[in-house]
Scaffold this motif. Sequence first.
Motif, mmCIF file in Angstrom:
data_model
loop_
_atom_site.group_PDB
_atom_site.id
_atom_site.type_symbol
_atom_site.label_atom_id
_atom_site.label_comp_id
_atom_site.label_asym_id
_atom_site.label_seq_id
_atom_site.Cartn_x
_atom_site.Cartn_y
_atom_site.Cartn_z
ATOM 1 N N SER A 179 134.905 57.657 29.873
ATOM 2 C CA SER A 179 136.329 57.789 30.189
ATOM 3 C C SER A 179 137.117 56.890 29.246
ATOM 4 N N THR A 180 138.376 57.231 29.072
ATOM 5 C CA THR A 180 139.275 56.475 28.206
ATOM 6 C C THR A 180 140.700 56.662 28.694
ATOM 7 N N ALA A 240 127.584 56.123 19.277
ATOM 8 C CA ALA A 240 127.514 56.436 20.709
ATOM 9 C C ALA A 240 126.248 55.848 21.323
ATOM 10 N N VAL A 241 125.149 55.924 20.595
ATOM 11 C CA VAL A 241 123.874 55.285 20.936
ATOM 12 C C VAL A 241 123.281 54.782 19.626
ATOM 13 N N PRO A 242 122.387 53.826 19.661
ATOM 14 C CA PRO A 242 121.784 53.363 18.403
ATOM 15 C C PRO A 242 121.169 54.524 17.623
ATOM 16 N N GLY A 243 121.494 54.603 16.334
ATOM 17 C CA GLY A 243 120.952 55.641 15.479
ATOM 18 C C GLY A 243 121.732 56.940 15.465
ATOM 19 N N ALA A 244 122.799 57.041 16.261
ATOM 20 C CA ALA A 244 123.603 58.270 16.280
ATOM 21 C C ALA A 244 124.332 58.412 14.949
ATOM 22 N N PRO A 245 124.580 59.644 14.488
ATOM 23 C CA PRO A 245 125.311 59.855 13.229
ATOM 24 C C PRO A 245 126.757 59.374 13.335
ATOM 25 N N GLY A 252 137.540 51.913 22.892
ATOM 26 C CA GLY A 252 137.988 51.628 24.254
ATOM 27 C C GLY A 252 137.314 52.473 25.326
ATOM 28 N N ALA A 253 136.323 53.272 24.963
ATOM 29 C CA ALA A 253 135.642 54.134 25.931
ATOM 30 C C ALA A 253 134.839 53.311 26.933
ATOM 31 N N VAL A 273 135.512 62.481 29.247
ATOM 32 C CA VAL A 273 135.020 63.088 28.023
ATOM 33 C C VAL A 273 133.514 63.304 28.107
ATOM 34 N N GLN A 274 133.085 64.459 27.617
ATOM 35 C CA GLN A 274 131.663 64.721 27.431
ATOM 36 C C GLN A 274 131.440 64.957 25.947
ATOM 37 N N LEU A 275 130.522 64.197 25.376
ATOM 38 C CA LEU A 275 130.197 64.273 23.963
ATOM 39 C C LEU A 275 128.727 64.619 23.810
ATOM 40 N N SER A 276 128.418 65.649 23.036
ATOM 41 C CA SER A 276 127.025 65.972 22.743
ATOM 42 C C SER A 276 126.900 66.209 21.245
#
Length: 161
Positions: A94-95, A58-63, A71-72, A153-156
């Motif tokens: 969004s997707t 999702a971002v650099p270094g994310a698990p 496709g997001a 979508v919200q991802l945390s």
Amino acid sequence: MKRKFAVVAMTLALGLSACEGPGDTTPAANVAEDVAAPAAADPPAAEARVELAPASPAVPGAPDYAALYPGAVIEGVPTVADGVAGPGGLLTFSTEAEPQAVVDFYKRRAEASGLSPVMSMNQGEAIAYGAGSPEGATIQVVASPAEAGGTSVQLSWSAGE
């Protein structure tokens, strides 16, 4: 806009209420499994490893469990922080995929990474899922139909200690 704010507020409230702390191992309601079984030729193991398709973080270094859904389209700048629960972040995107497909994607990745379900919710058209580990790793995802079509979508997540 009001719908998106409501989804964000609901996610934060559910995430905070569902996770009492690193030792919380309360299972979520039974959710259908969508994980491939190991091949018959594989020797039996205490814990079967699930092979997942490669995905971008999702971002650099994310698990691995916080991968970007294929496709997001990212909306806004991701929020990234490092706190007592380890590095983590918040991302909205969004997707064109259905909300259940998005939640299933993150559920498979979380459980393949050793996280246990702590929350699952279907509220109208919104679907939420949360998982965590005793080490403090967490993920929460909320997916709902977007007004313009597709899924918002919200991802945390938090990587834990």
